[in-house]
Design a protein around this motif. Structure first.
Motif, PDB file in Angstrom:
ATOM      1  N   GLY A  67       0.786  -1.228   0.000  1.00  0.00           N
ATOM      2  CA  GLY A  67       0.000   0.000   0.000  1.00  0.00           C
ATOM      3  C   GLY A  67       0.818   1.278   0.000  1.00  0.00           C
ATOM      4  O   GLY A  67       1.961   1.321   0.456  1.00  0.00           O
ATOM      5  N   ASP A  68       0.220   2.331  -0.537  1.00  0.00           N
ATOM      6  CA  ASP A  68       0.820   3.669  -0.596  1.00  0.00           C
ATOM      7  C   ASP A  68       2.173   3.674  -1.298  1.00  0.00           C
ATOM      8  O   ASP A  68       3.083   4.416  -0.915  1.00  0.00           O
ATOM      9  CB  ASP A  68       0.953   4.273   0.811  1.00  0.00           C
ATOM     10  CG  ASP A  68      -0.383   4.763   1.361  1.00  0.00           C
ATOM     11  OD1 ASP A  68      -1.389   4.657   0.640  1.00  0.00           O
ATOM     12  OD2 ASP A  68      -0.420   5.237   2.507  1.00  0.00           O
ATOM     13  N   GLY A 106      -3.337   1.439  -0.618  1.00  0.00           N
ATOM     14  CA  GLY A 106      -3.462   2.029   0.709  1.00  0.00           C
ATOM     15  C   GLY A 106      -4.397   3.218   0.637  1.00  0.00           C
ATOM     16  O   GLY A 106      -5.091   3.421  -0.367  1.00  0.00           O
ATOM     17  N   GLU A 144      -6.974  -5.282  -2.122  1.00  0.00           N
ATOM     18  CA  GLU A 144      -6.973  -4.608  -0.820  1.00  0.00           C
ATOM     19  C   GLU A 144      -6.135  -5.374   0.194  1.00  0.00           C
ATOM     20  O   GLU A 144      -5.580  -4.776   1.121  1.00  0.00           O
ATOM     21  CB  GLU A 144      -8.402  -4.434  -0.289  1.00  0.00           C
ATOM     22  CG  GLU A 144      -8.449  -3.650   1.010  1.00  0.00           C
ATOM     23  CD  GLU A 144      -9.839  -3.216   1.418  1.00  0.00           C
ATOM     24  OE1 GLU A 144      -9.954  -2.386   2.345  1.00  0.00           O
ATOM     25  OE2 GLU A 144     -10.820  -3.694   0.810  1.00  0.00           O
ATOM     26  N   HIS A 161      -2.731  -2.994   4.152  1.00  0.00           N
ATOM     27  CA  HIS A 161      -2.001  -1.738   4.330  1.00  0.00           C
ATOM     28  C   HIS A 161      -2.001  -1.253   5.776  1.00  0.00           C
ATOM     29  O   HIS A 161      -0.956  -0.897   6.322  1.00  0.00           O
ATOM     30  CB  HIS A 161      -2.564  -0.643   3.426  1.00  0.00           C
ATOM     31  CG  HIS A 161      -1.886   0.682   3.620  1.00  0.00           C
ATOM     32  ND1 HIS A 161      -0.533   0.847   3.420  1.00  0.00           N
ATOM     33  CD2 HIS A 161      -2.355   1.891   4.031  1.00  0.00           C
ATOM     34  CE1 HIS A 161      -0.201   2.102   3.680  1.00  0.00           C
ATOM     35  NE2 HIS A 161      -1.282   2.754   4.057  1.00  0.00           N
TER      36      HIS A 161
END
Length: 315
Positions: A67-68, A106, A144, A161
């Motif tokens: 994530g991110d 994320g 996700e 995340h």
């Protein structure tokens, strides 16, 4: 929605990835790749990250982004990010073409939740140097969460995340996105940090970790997260909540390796020799520790139950 119920929902729908004691994965998160401007906190570590990617690619690791990976709150155009860090994305493309790349979104790149957005922006990109569209990640699916499941022991590792259940960064993420995109981005340019982020608030950081540790205690499943930017590697017997850290620290980047059934917390940093020459070094901060050391199911008890059932059958 409470964190526990939110995590239960995500866990239930997570993509399952099989692995065994020959598998090699590296988990990076929160690199927040930007446009290489003064506001791009990834910029100072981009060469370290690229060197680490080379190491993991050459040593047959599968890359997992927790994530991110891309900063899509401050930057609305993904192509600007890709073109600013084209060497990094070219290396990530090599992982993808080899079938060795997995990505989860994320809160800062939640746009990737939309398959249509991914197809439009990440399947192919406009290359400023070639002056034409080129393939990047054609057919990419962004998830996700993942559930890594050991083929033999069935032990699981839940990878997510870490923003799930964090109200301002989950259910109200659109508000945070608006504030950062149209206000904090410009404050960021003069050095002001977004105070509502768990990475910048010790109170929020500990709250997130406490909630995820509680979920871990209820489910007895290893959990690997990002979000707080604080690397975490518990000892066996403690709650098995792990955190990959981030790629934005002034001192370098951190990640987790899962290799041959063991977890290792790793730092990649710049060091210097006596003659002043700089070099990038991989350092194991903690581990390796076998994942089975975090399995709280007592094998002796299981054996006793098995023997008891056999005895009952004989009777």
């Amino acid at each position: 929605m409470k964190t526990i119920s939110r995590l239960n929902e995500v866990y239930k729908n997570a993509k399952e990835i099989p692995f065994d004691d020959t598998s090699k994965f590296v988990f990076f998160g929160d690199t927040h790749r930007g446009d290489d401007s003064i506001a791009d906190e990834f910029g100072k570590n981009k060469h370290i990250f690229y060197h680490a990617l080379n190491y993991y690619y050459q040593n047959d690791f599968t890359y997992v982004e927790v994530g991110d990976g891309d900063e899509l709150w401050e930057n609305s155009n993904f192509e600007h990010i890709r073109n600013s860090h084209f060497s990094v994305f070219n290396k990530l493309k090599e992982f993808y073409d080899a079938g060795r790349l997995y990505i989860i979104f994320g809160n800062h790149n939640m746009k990737m939740k939309s398959p249509d957005w991914v197809e439009k922006n990440m399947y192919s990109v406009y290359d400023e140097y070639l002056g034409e569209k080129v393939d990047l990640f054609p057919g990419l699916k962004v998830y996700e969460a993942f559930r890594f499941k050991h083929k033999k022991t069935h032990q699981e590792i839940f990878v997510v995340h870490g923003h799930q259940g964090d109200l301002i960064n989950d259910q109200l993420a659109f508000i945070s996105h608006f504030i950062i995109r149209f206000f904090w981005h410009f404050m960021h340019l003069i050095g002001v940090r977004y105070a509502a982020s768990p990475a910048k608030s010790r109170r929020k950081m500990h709250k997130v970790e406490k909630n995820y540790t509680k979920w871990n205690a209820q489910n007895d499943t290893i959990i690997i997260c990002g979000h707080t930017h604080r690397p975490k590697f518990p000892d066996p017997g403690e709650s098995s909540y792990f955190n990959v850290g981030c790629g934005m620290h002034p001192r370098g980047i951190t990640c987790l390796e899962l290799i041959y059934g063991k977890l290792i917390l790793v730092a990649w940093r710049v060091h210097s020799k006596k003659d002043g020459t700089l070099f990038i070094k991989r350092t194991a901060l903690k581990g390796p520790v076998p994942i089975k050391a975090y399995d709280k199911t007592p094998p002796i008890k299981g054996k006793e139950i098995k023997n008891k059932s056999i005895q009952t059958k004989q009777e």
